[in-house]
Design a protein around this motif. Structure first.
Motif, PDB file in Angstrom:
ATOM      1  N   ALA A 244     -68.751  -2.628  -1.234  1.00  0.00           N
ATOM      2  CA  ALA A 244     -69.840  -3.177  -2.053  1.00  0.00           C
ATOM      3  C   ALA A 244     -69.333  -4.159  -3.105  1.00  0.00           C
ATOM      4  N   ARG A 245     -68.053  -4.123  -3.410  1.00  0.00           N
ATOM      5  CA  ARG A 245     -67.478  -5.036  -4.399  1.00  0.00           C
ATOM      6  C   ARG A 245     -67.263  -6.449  -3.853  1.00  0.00           C
ATOM      7  N   PHE A 246     -67.356  -6.610  -2.531  1.00  0.00           N
ATOM      8  CA  PHE A 246     -67.014  -7.889  -1.897  1.00  0.00           C
ATOM      9  C   PHE A 246     -68.192  -8.404  -1.078  1.00  0.00           C
ATOM     10  N   GLU A 247     -68.680  -9.586  -1.433  1.00  0.00           N
ATOM     11  CA  GLU A 247     -69.849 -10.145  -0.757  1.00  0.00           C
ATOM     12  C   GLU A 247     -69.592 -10.468   0.709  1.00  0.00           C
ATOM     13  N   ASN A 248     -68.355 -10.778   1.071  1.00  0.00           N
ATOM     14  CA  ASN A 248     -68.081 -11.205   2.441  1.00  0.00           C
ATOM     15  C   ASN A 248     -67.785 -10.053   3.400  1.00  0.00           C
ATOM     16  N   VAL A 249     -67.632  -8.830   2.901  1.00  0.00           N
ATOM     17  CA  VAL A 249     -67.301  -7.694   3.765  1.00  0.00           C
ATOM     18  C   VAL A 249     -68.559  -6.860   4.002  1.00  0.00           C
ATOM     19  N   HIS A 250     -68.825  -6.595   5.277  1.00  0.00           N
ATOM     20  CA  HIS A 250     -70.019  -5.860   5.681  1.00  0.00           C
ATOM     21  C   HIS A 250     -69.602  -4.611   6.447  1.00  0.00           C
ATOM     22  N   PHE A 251     -69.970  -3.452   5.916  1.00  0.00           N
ATOM     23  CA  PHE A 251     -69.614  -2.160   6.516  1.00  0.00           C
ATOM     24  C   PHE A 251     -70.798  -1.673   7.332  1.00  0.00           C
ATOM     25  N   HIS A 252     -70.576  -1.430   8.626  1.00  0.00           N
ATOM     26  CA  HIS A 252     -71.666  -1.095   9.544  1.00  0.00           C
ATOM     27  C   HIS A 252     -71.691   0.368   9.980  1.00  0.00           C
ATOM     28  N   GLY A 253     -70.732   1.169   9.572  1.00  0.00           N
ATOM     29  CA  GLY A 253     -70.705   2.562  10.033  1.00  0.00           C
ATOM     30  C   GLY A 253     -70.064   2.681  11.407  1.00  0.00           C
TER      31      GLY A 253
END
Length: 164
Positions: A72-81
């Motif tokens: 959540a601290r990084f706009e470019n990283v997306h965690f999808h589970g």
């Protein structure tokens, strides 16, 4: 457009940093990490990639809650589970850690690319119209660390080996 496809970094910061640097130098625009990143302290290294980064869990999960908080601290990283279903470069892409499930997703014919990891072994195969890519491992446990660069226009798959 070039895509960088990584998996199984298992907390190896130097190899992940080298892979991100090589992907950036090669002109990759989007990065996919197919699981087993493990620790939250790896996320800032992954975030060094200059474009969007898509991350899923593997079988070595670490702490998914802390991982999500770090992402959540990084706009470019997306965690999808567990899974990701995305559109990038005009392609329909599925991500799952396990090759058996990847072949199942590919067999549906719904995806252009299915990305996976888990085995730590580079493998590319075609299932119907779908290309399944396992980039090998960033860790370097089973040999030289590897990742893949995929060209969305030519369909070329380039195995990139990181030198020690």
């Amino acid at each position: 457009m070039k895509l960088a496809i990584l998996s199984d970094s298992h907390d190896h910061i130097p190899n992940l940093r080298r892979a991100i640097s090589r992907a950036r130098e090669a002109g990759a625009r989007v990065c996919f990490h197919c699981g087993d990143l493990i620790s939250p302290f790896m996320v800032p290294v992954l975030a060094e990639f200059p474009g969007p980064v898509h991350l899923i869990l593997g079988n070595n999960r670490g702490d998914p809650h802390l991982l999500e908080k770090q992402v959540a601290r990084f706009e470019n990283v997306h965690f999808h589970g567990e899974f990701a279903f995305l559109e990038e470069g005009g392609l329909s892409i599925a991500m799952v850690h396990y090759p058996e499930l990847a072949r199942g997703f590919a067999a549906t014919g719904d995806y252009d690319l299915v990305l996976c990891g888990h085995t730590h072994v580079y493998k590319v195969l075609r299932v119907g119209r779908t290309l399944v890519i396992n980039p090998g491992e960033i860790l370097g446990k089973e040999g030289a660390p590897t990742f893949v660069l995929y060209d969305t226009e030519s369909g070329e798959v380039e195995r990139v080996e990181l030198e020690g």
